[in-house]
Design a protein around this motif. Structure first.
Motif, PDB file in Angstrom:
ATOM      1  N   ASP A   1       0.834  -1.209   0.000  1.00 44.90           N
ATOM      2  CA  ASP A   1       0.000   0.000   0.000  1.00 44.90           C
ATOM      3  C   ASP A   1       0.870   1.260   0.000  1.00 44.90           C
ATOM      4  O   ASP A   1       0.560   2.242  -0.690  1.00 44.90           O
ATOM      5  CB  ASP A   1      -0.908   0.010   1.229  1.00 44.90           C
ATOM      6  N   PHE A   2       1.951   1.238   0.783  1.00 45.26           N
ATOM      7  CA  PHE A   2       2.817   2.426   0.870  1.00 45.26           C
ATOM      8  C   PHE A   2       3.442   2.733  -0.490  1.00 45.26           C
ATOM      9  O   PHE A   2       3.409   3.885  -0.950  1.00 45.26           O
ATOM     10  CB  PHE A   2       3.920   2.205   1.901  1.00 45.26           C
ATOM     11  N   ALA A   3       4.040   1.732  -1.139  1.00 43.92           N
ATOM     12  CA  ALA A   3       4.732   1.968  -2.410  1.00 43.92           C
ATOM     13  C   ALA A   3       3.766   2.475  -3.481  1.00 43.92           C
ATOM     14  O   ALA A   3       4.086   3.395  -4.239  1.00 43.92           O
ATOM     15  CB  ALA A   3       5.421   0.687  -2.879  1.00 43.92           C
TER      16      ALA A   3
ATOM     17  N   ILE B   1      11.719  -6.948   0.871  1.00 35.37           N
ATOM     18  CA  ILE B   1      10.800  -5.964   0.286  1.00 35.37           C
ATOM     19  C   ILE B   1      10.624  -6.194  -1.213  1.00 35.37           C
ATOM     20  O   ILE B   1       9.520  -6.089  -1.743  1.00 35.37           O
ATOM     21  CB  ILE B   1      11.316  -4.537   0.567  1.00 35.37           C
ATOM     22  N   ILE B   2      11.724  -6.531  -1.883  1.00 33.29           N
ATOM     23  CA  ILE B   2      11.660  -6.848  -3.317  1.00 33.29           C
ATOM     24  C   ILE B   2      12.288  -8.227  -3.532  1.00 33.29           C
ATOM     25  O   ILE B   2      13.356  -8.348  -4.131  1.00 33.29           O
ATOM     26  CB  ILE B   2      12.357  -5.769  -4.182  1.00 33.29           C
ATOM     27  N   PRO B   3      11.647  -9.283  -3.035  1.00 34.04           N
ATOM     28  CA  PRO B   3      12.234 -10.626  -3.146  1.00 34.04           C
ATOM     29  C   PRO B   3      12.313 -11.098  -4.596  1.00 34.04           C
ATOM     30  O   PRO B   3      11.444 -10.774  -5.410  1.00 34.04           O
ATOM     31  CB  PRO B   3      11.273 -11.489  -2.332  1.00 34.04           C
ATOM     32  N   GLU B   4      13.333 -11.858  -4.907  1.00 30.90           N
ATOM     33  CA  GLU B   4      13.447 -12.448  -6.245  1.00 30.90           C
ATOM     34  C   GLU B   4      12.326 -13.466  -6.465  1.00 30.90           C
ATOM     35  O   GLU B   4      11.761 -13.542  -7.557  1.00 30.90           O
ATOM     36  CB  GLU B   4      14.817 -13.127  -6.398  1.00 30.90           C
ATOM     37  N   VAL B   5      12.000 -14.222  -5.424  1.00 31.79           N
ATOM     38  CA  VAL B   5      10.921 -15.217  -5.514  1.00 31.79           C
ATOM     39  C   VAL B   5       9.907 -14.936  -4.396  1.00 31.79           C
ATOM     40  O   VAL B   5      10.102 -15.368  -3.258  1.00 31.79           O
ATOM     41  CB  VAL B   5      11.465 -16.650  -5.387  1.00 31.79           C
TER      42      VAL B   5
ATOM     43  N   ALA C   1       5.872  -5.872  -7.010  1.00 35.75           N
ATOM     44  CA  ALA C   1       5.501  -5.150  -8.231  1.00 35.75           C
ATOM     45  C   ALA C   1       5.382  -3.646  -7.970  1.00 35.75           C
ATOM     46  O   ALA C   1       5.853  -2.827  -8.782  1.00 35.75           O
ATOM     47  CB  ALA C   1       4.185  -5.699  -8.775  1.00 35.75           C
ATOM     48  N   GLN C   2       4.770  -3.264  -6.847  1.00 36.03           N
ATOM     49  CA  GLN C   2       4.601  -1.842  -6.542  1.00 36.03           C
ATOM     50  C   GLN C   2       5.955  -1.174  -6.276  1.00 36.03           C
ATOM     51  O   GLN C   2       6.184  -0.032  -6.701  1.00 36.03           O
ATOM     52  CB  GLN C   2       3.675  -1.668  -5.338  1.00 36.03           C
TER      53      GLN C   2
END
Length: 572
Positions: free
Chosen positions: A126-128, A152-156, A167-168
């Motif tokens: 929601d924040f991003a 926060i931005i996992p590869e998998v 995605a966000q």
């Protein structure tokens, strides 16, 4: 004194102010100085009056608020959530906080280390999303730090929610620079960090790295950006680099490839691993921050977001309808209800739905007011002692017992959550419980408006009182729950009570600490036994949960199960 025109991150490495909107990465194994480097860069940006937002999955960035020796205030940055929060971080408040920070240009730490996995994913997604759209309307330089970025931005991604979160954030990282957004990814596991995000970085600070997978991920970035063979050869030096030493690859922005030693921080180093022979250090002073209007604006935004969320409204209406359906009706009050037509029933349901929404909107505002009052009250008195230090003491001197009032008759008068709090206080060997303990044992969040609302209700009803040790039942409160239930007198019984409310990972950690008693365990040893990464955010979150509930003690660099778990055992 004028603001610095460059940021002296290391001797021989001056970064231009334009770095605020650049894309960076700091990659290293645990203990090599990656978080230290990130926070040093954050210090320099804040000193240059740049807006800084740290998304902290570990719970260490709060230390920017204290001086290096902990005796004076540090830098004015607002802390949302965590152990040192200025403002609680509502799990469903990601959109509201994003809009607040974007519109008011407030520097902040978003300490998400105490959120559950599900709450963390929902909040950050929601924040991003909201921050990306808000920056289109409020274009200004801002730098985001992503501590333990692989979470926060996992590869998998491991869940549907995590797919949306990644995605966000990837969209914000790819396109946000158009609106003034720069960022720094900080990770000890670059191989588990999204390559779509990591490859956006134009500058990498590589520090000591030993693991083959980690080195391969760094080599992949270098080989895609730097095509000289001598630059690739430098990768062989990563395992032998000293703590605080970094090799900087910046082929386009800084046009450098060299080793540097990061300069000393001016704020408290909370990322430093505790030493076996050193006493634990905690800063005594945090810099004041201007909070005027922030709490009010945030509460209004959160309430507005919740009141416009169809899923929340549907759940609330369903809960109210269920409560109405379960409410007993006296036999003499039963009457025959005429059958309504489809049209009449639809109109009636519409009226009930509107009334339910209005009721919940009012209740939300009251919850926020109760939370604000309780938070203010907490700031005006010392915090309760940890459970390990609880001893039988009387009520706080000078605090009068609640005035006599009619005792509520019947068990149905109190809301279930409030009654659960009374039951938690009754079912313990301790004379009082801290707020964290009451919240955990009753299944509520200590920072939530509901908990504070119930706390106020129980206090004004004369069921509980504030003692020096924390919260304690009055005779009236004990009578309300029918006296004390059989209280477990064994370690196994006490642990079983807590296990009903602790998440699986925290239960496993507590079991290992109890098994090791009276000996302690080091962080790494405990992490290995429960198969959780010692330097990861999950381990830190569970450790914080156990400590805040008085189930964990730290001494001489070791972690021990609290003495309160062992009734009748003499403590040496």
């Amino acid at each position: 004194m004028g603001k610095a025109q460059t940021l002296a991150l290391a001797p021989g490495l001056e970064l231009p102010l334009a770095v605020v909107t650049e894309k960076l990465a700091i990659l290293a194994q645990s203990g090599a100085g990656k978080s230290y480097t990130g926070m040093r860069l954050g210090e320099l940006m804040l000193a240059a009056d740049a807006q800084v937002i740290a998304v902290d999955a570990v719970g260490i960035w709060w230390s920017l608020r204290s001086s290096a020796d902990g005796k004076r205030g540090g830098l004015p940055i607002v802390i949302f959530g965590g152990q040192h929060a200025d403002v609680p971080l509502p799990p469903r408040g990601g959109k509201a906080i994003a809009q607040l920070l974007a519109s008011r240009r407030v520097s902040a730490v978003l300490d998400v280390s105490e959120l559950t996995d599900e709450e963390l994913v929902a909040f950050l997604a929601d924040f991003a999303e909201a921050f990306f759209h808000a920056k289109k309307r409020h274009r200004s330089p801002v730098h985001l730090f992503l501590e333990e970025a692989q979470l926060i931005i996992p590869e998998v991604p491991e869940s549907k929610g995590a797919v949306r979160m990644r995605a966000q954030w990837i969209r914000l990282m790819r396109l946000g620079r158009n609106f003034g957004v720069g960022w720094t990814v900080i990770s000890q596991q670059p191989q588990d960090t999204s390559k779509r995000g990591l490859n956006q970085a134009g500058t990498v600070f590589a520090m000591r790295t030993v693991g083959a997978h980690e080195k391969k991920a760094i080599a992949g970035w270098v080989s895609s950006k730097v095509h000289r063979q001598d630059a690739l050869a430098l990768l062989d030096k990563l395992p032998t680099m000293e703590t605080g030493e970094a090799h900087v690859w910046s082929p386009s922005f800084l046009k450098v490839s060299k080793a540097v030693r990061i300069s000393r921080r001016v704020t408290f180093d909370s990322s430093d691993t505790p030493a076996m022979d050193a006493a634990a250090r905690e800063p005594r002073t945090l810099a004041p921050v201007e909070m005027a209007g922030i709490r009010t604006a945030l509460q209004e935004m959160v309430s507005e977001a919740e009141n416009s969320d169809p899923a929340i409204l549907r759940a609330r209406v369903a809960a109210l309808q269920q409560q109405l359906a379960q409410r007993p009706v006296p036999a003499e009050a039963r009457v025959e209800v005429p059958v309504l037509s489809v049209k009449e029933r639809a109109a009636l349901e519409k009226l009930v739905g509107r009334a339910s929404v209005d009721l919940e909107a009012t209740r939300t505002k009251l919850d926020g007011l109760c939370a604000a009052v309780e938070q203010l009250a907490g700031r005006l008195r010392p915090l309760p002692h940890p459970v390990a230090q609880v001893h039988a003491q009387g009520p706080r001197p000078g605090r009068a017992s609640p005035p006599a009032a009619p005792v509520p008759q019947g068990a149905g008068r109190l809301p279930k959550g409030a009654r659960d709090m009374l039951v938690a206080l009754a079912g313990t060997l301790l004379p009082a419980l801290t707020r964290n303990q009451v919240a955990t044992l009753s299944g509520l969040k200590v920072t939530g408006g509901t908990f504070n609302k119930y706390l106020s209700l129980l206090r004004t009803s004369g069921f509980i009182q504030e003692a020096a040790q924390g919260l304690a039942l009055t005779d009236r409160g004990l009578a309300e729950v029918g006296g004390r239930p059989p209280v477990p007198q064994t370690t196994e019984g006490i642990v079983a009570v807590w296990n009903e409310r602790l998440p699986a990972g925290a239960r496993a950690m507590l079991a290992e600490l109890v098994r090791a008693h009276p000996r302690g365990l080091g962080r790494d040893a405990l992490a290995e036994r429960v198969n959780i990464e010692a330097s990861g955010g999950t381990f830190a979150k569970y450790l914080s949960l156990l400590r805040s509930n008085g189930l964990l003690e730290s001494a001489s660099g070791e972690l021990r199960a609290s003495a309160t778990l062992f009734p009748g055992v003499a403590q040496g």
